[in-house]
Design a protein around this motif. Structure first.
Motif, PDB file in Angstrom:
ATOM      1  N   TYR A 428       2.733   4.996  -4.835  1.00  0.00           N
ATOM      2  CA  TYR A 428       3.815   4.309  -4.139  1.00  0.00           C
ATOM      3  C   TYR A 428       3.253   3.462  -2.988  1.00  0.00           C
ATOM      4  O   TYR A 428       3.637   2.307  -2.805  1.00  0.00           O
ATOM      5  N   THR A 429       2.341   4.039  -2.252  1.00  0.00           N
ATOM      6  CA  THR A 429       1.755   3.332  -1.108  1.00  0.00           C
ATOM      7  C   THR A 429       0.940   2.136  -1.569  1.00  0.00           C
ATOM      8  O   THR A 429       0.980   1.063  -0.943  1.00  0.00           O
ATOM      9  N   TYR A 430       0.179   2.297  -2.660  1.00  0.00           N
ATOM     10  CA  TYR A 430      -0.578   1.169  -3.201  1.00  0.00           C
ATOM     11  C   TYR A 430       0.360   0.002  -3.543  1.00  0.00           C
ATOM     12  O   TYR A 430       0.067  -1.167  -3.231  1.00  0.00           O
ATOM     13  N   VAL A 431       1.474   0.325  -4.198  1.00  0.00           N
ATOM     14  CA  VAL A 431       2.416  -0.711  -4.626  1.00  0.00           C
ATOM     15  C   VAL A 431       3.050  -1.395  -3.424  1.00  0.00           C
ATOM     16  O   VAL A 431       3.173  -2.629  -3.386  1.00  0.00           O
ATOM     17  N   LEU A 432       3.456  -0.615  -2.423  1.00  0.00           N
ATOM     18  CA  LEU A 432       4.067  -1.211  -1.235  1.00  0.00           C
ATOM     19  C   LEU A 432       3.074  -2.116  -0.505  1.00  0.00           C
ATOM     20  O   LEU A 432       3.423  -3.211  -0.057  1.00  0.00           O
ATOM     21  N   LYS A 433       1.832  -1.686  -0.399  1.00  0.00           N
ATOM     22  CA  LYS A 433       0.820  -2.526   0.249  1.00  0.00           C
ATOM     23  C   LYS A 433       0.575  -3.810  -0.552  1.00  0.00           C
ATOM     24  O   LYS A 433       0.359  -4.881   0.017  1.00  0.00           O
ATOM     25  N   ALA A 434       0.621  -3.703  -1.881  1.00  0.00           N
ATOM     26  CA  ALA A 434       0.472  -4.892  -2.724  1.00  0.00           C
ATOM     27  C   ALA A 434       1.628  -5.857  -2.495  1.00  0.00           C
ATOM     28  O   ALA A 434       1.437  -7.076  -2.411  1.00  0.00           O
ATOM     29  N   HIS A 435       2.808  -5.300  -2.387  1.00  0.00           N
ATOM     30  CA  HIS A 435       3.997  -6.122  -2.124  1.00  0.00           C
ATOM     31  C   HIS A 435       3.875  -6.843  -0.778  1.00  0.00           C
ATOM     32  O   HIS A 435       4.105  -8.052  -0.681  1.00  0.00           O
ATOM     33  N   MET A 436       3.486  -6.125   0.237  1.00  0.00           N
ATOM     34  CA  MET A 436       3.404  -6.705   1.578  1.00  0.00           C
ATOM     35  C   MET A 436       2.271  -7.719   1.687  1.00  0.00           C
ATOM     36  O   MET A 436       2.384  -8.719   2.409  1.00  0.00           O
ATOM     37  N   ALA A 437       1.177  -7.486   0.981  1.00  0.00           N
ATOM     38  CA  ALA A 437       0.034  -8.394   1.049  1.00  0.00           C
ATOM     39  C   ALA A 437       0.430  -9.806   0.609  1.00  0.00           C
ATOM     40  O   ALA A 437       0.013 -10.801   1.199  1.00  0.00           O
ATOM     41  N   LEU A 438       1.253  -9.889  -0.429  1.00  0.00           N
ATOM     42  CA  LEU A 438       1.717 -11.195  -0.883  1.00  0.00           C
ATOM     43  C   LEU A 438       2.797 -11.741   0.048  1.00  0.00           C
ATOM     44  O   LEU A 438       2.805 -12.930   0.382  1.00  0.00           O
ATOM     45  N   ALA A 439       3.707 -10.889   0.480  1.00  0.00           N
ATOM     46  CA  ALA A 439       4.844 -11.347   1.283  1.00  0.00           C
ATOM     47  C   ALA A 439       4.410 -12.010   2.582  1.00  0.00           C
ATOM     48  O   ALA A 439       5.090 -12.917   3.077  1.00  0.00           O
TER      49      ALA A 439
END
Length: 596
Positions: A428-439
């Motif tokens: 879950y944390t990996y996915v959220l960090k991936a989301h934020m990195a692009l945002a």
């Protein structure tokens, strides 16, 4: 009811009559739509696989289904009782359907296609592959004779989407398109894509489930324009609107005849990826028509949203966010009370909350409500016959969207329902960090989604994980939930422009274990301009709290905390005016600043 194998045998009998040795069945309609009216769901009817993407090939002795990584699990299950072999696209040593056909067919044999639903681009690719063996291609419809009680072509009412919502008149849009045609040295264009027609004419319908389009073609010339559709379905306001903007109406079935009877010398722009083969043949056989190849200019014009569309879309997302908040409150209350819930009930309840919002037209796609391992199937959709019951552990993934008169939405949240494993929390944390990195990325004007996709994907690549899809896609305005030509995918070559909307939805999908995805919609905005040029970035306009309970805080850095806290403040500010006091208190807790 006939089995899949019985249907395939019937098709082979028709193939023999038509003197073709193989038949290609695409997931397509005459307008190259992503989602199909039932009338054109031929691949689904024949194969039993009902995912949105797939290609069926039937030869005299074999049959194969090609689909991508989103549907491997689903397709395998749905064709398991048939002769059809599954070909997992883009996996090692798996041939494309073109390579398969080239190998299977002998020199001089013939492939049958339905020219009404096959693009010119696909035919050209097949011709190139078949040239050495002199394999022929024959346009012939073999499905009508074997599909008993085939659904009719839809004909829903057509209405005007007011210019206070679209921000631009049809006359102005026609001027823009004609200017683009002139740049291509073309006099005219036959528009096949339904999303292009809906945008151009400021008209909407409901011919395709979860979409706002109506079955039609539109011909634009220098001095006139014609929409091909049944006039009886147009509202009086729609007819008046077309008359005001000098657009004629002719019957849908007359489109090929209209091309065949063009008597003046004319150059027509043909987008071979968005034009069906039968239309192309009609143009090619009319000696008065010269064909010039080029892209449908409307696709890029409508991808760049004007300020009115952007502001309206934000209002749609406020309505969507309120519905999502109420759904999550209800879900927590039901689970706390010990009530039994399943995936279908959760998805249907969200639709009920949406119906309370002004201007709600319907869902923008079949909701994905997936508990536990079901979420590993990226496009899983629960049914009354096939669904999971929620438990107070693991994750629930909800990917859903609405159609409003204000705009189209697409949101995904993954909720922790109770106890989680260490691995689930890490994923879950990996996915959220991936989301934020692009945002939060800032990039130079001219960059494409292909340039930026890696910003998100790197956050899972570093752990040896990948997801078999793009990181995001464009979203239409009161239109298709998937819109191009821009996308957040390694293969995208379209530069991102101010006003384009894209989704940011990385994920992790482990078959049989778990699926996690977090998705916001982002609008491309200008960040700064320096001597080095213009730098762009993203503004989120999905307003829905992100579950913070599964986060492994040790993996967060200062930028992560700052972005998430600022985003949650935005969510609260946008949604709280439309919520009750009790709902505001709940949202305040869900969006409170996160610290280490």
């Amino acid at each position: 009811m006939k089995t899949t194998n019985q249907k395939l045998q019937q098709l082979r009998e028709e193939m023999k009559k038509a003197q073709v040795q193989a038949y290609l069945v695409l997931s397509s309609d005459p307008h190259m739509s992503e989602y199909l009216p039932e009338h054109w769901n031929c691949r689904s009817y024949l194969s039993g696989f009902d995912g949105s993407a797939g290609t069926l090939v039937v030869t005299e002795t074999e049959s194969g289904l090609w689909t991508d990584g989103r549907y491997f699990i689903q397709a395998e299950k749905q064709i398991s009782d048939s002769e059809i072999q599954l070909f997992r696209m883009k996996e090692k040593d798996v041939p494309t359907y073109t390579e398969y056909l080239t190998k299977q067919l002998k020199s001089g044999q013939t492939l049958g296609i339905d020219g009404t639903v096959t693009s010119v681009k696909i035919v050209k690719e097949l011709e190139k592959a078949f040239a050495e063996k002199q394999i022929q291609i024959k346009a012939v419809n073999l499905i009508d004779d074997i599909w008993e009680e085939r659904p009719a072509i839809p004909s829903s009412p057509v209405y005007v989407l007011d210019e206070t919502r679209t921000g631009c008149s049809t006359t102005k849009k026609l001027e823009q398109v004609r200017a683009k045609l002139a740049e291509e040295k073309a006099d005219a264009m036959m528009i096949s894509r339904l999303d292009s027609i809906a945008w151009l004419l400021n008209l909407r319908g409901n011919d395709i489930e979860c979409n706002t389009f109506f079955i039609s073609y539109c011909f634009i010339a220098k001095n006139y324009a014609i929409v091909f559709s049944d006039s009886s379905r147009f509202s009086p306001q729609a007819i008046d609107y077309l008359n005001q903007h000098h657009v004629q109406i002719q019957p849908y079935q007359e489109v090929v005849h209209s091309i065949e009877t063009i008597a003046d010398k004319i150059t027509i722009l043909c987008d071979d990826g968005n034009t069906n083969y039968n239309l192309y043949l009609a143009m090619k056989e009319n000696q008065n028509i010269s064909i010039t190849e080029g892209k449908d200019p409307i696709q890029l014009l409508k991808a760049v949203k004007n300020p009115v569309e952007i502001e309206n879309t934000k209002q749609a997302h406020i309505k969507e966010g309120i519905s999502m908040v109420r759904l999550q409150i209800w879900l927590e209350q039901q689970l706390a009370a010990g009530n039994t819930l399943n995936e279908v009930q959760v998805g249907n309840r969200l639709t009920e909350f949406r119906k309370e919002q002004e201007g709600y037209l319907g869902d923008s796609f079949d909701f994905i409500c997936a508990y536990g391992a079901n979420a590993a199937m990226m496009h899983y959709h629960p049914t009354p016959e096939n669904h999971a019951v929620l438990q107070k552990k693991g994750f629930l993934l909800l990917d859903t969207g609405g159609q409003y008169l204000d705009g189209t939405t697409d949101t995904t949240r993954t909720y922790a329902l109770g106890e989680l494993t260490k691995q689930e929390r890490l994923y879950y944390t990996y996915v959220l960090k991936a989301h934020m990195a692009l945002a939060r990325v800032v990039f130079m004007q001219g960059c494409t989604g292909g340039n930026l996709d890696i910003m998100s994907r790197n956050e899972v690549w570093k752990y040896g994980i990948d997801y078999r899809c793009g990181t995001g896609h464009g979203v239409g305005f009161v239109g298709g939930v998937h819109e191009g030509p821009q996308s957040m995918h390694t293969s995208s070559t379209v530069p991102l422009e101010i006003g384009m909307n894209l989704t940011d939805e990385p994920g992790i999908y482990e078959e049989g274990l778990v699926g996690i995805r977090i998705e916001n919609e982002l609008s491309v905005v200008q960040k700064i301009e320096t001597k080095y040029g213009v730098f762009l970035g993203f503004e989120p306009f999905t307003y829905c709290p992100i579950d913070t309970t599964p986060i492994v805080l040790e993996l967060f850095n200062e930028d992560d905390f700052n972005w998430l806290n600022q985003y949650h403040q935005l969510v609260y500010d946008r949604l709280s005016p439309g919520l009750t006091q009790a709902e505001c208190e709940w949202l305040k807790d869900k969006t409170k600043p996160l610290t280490r």
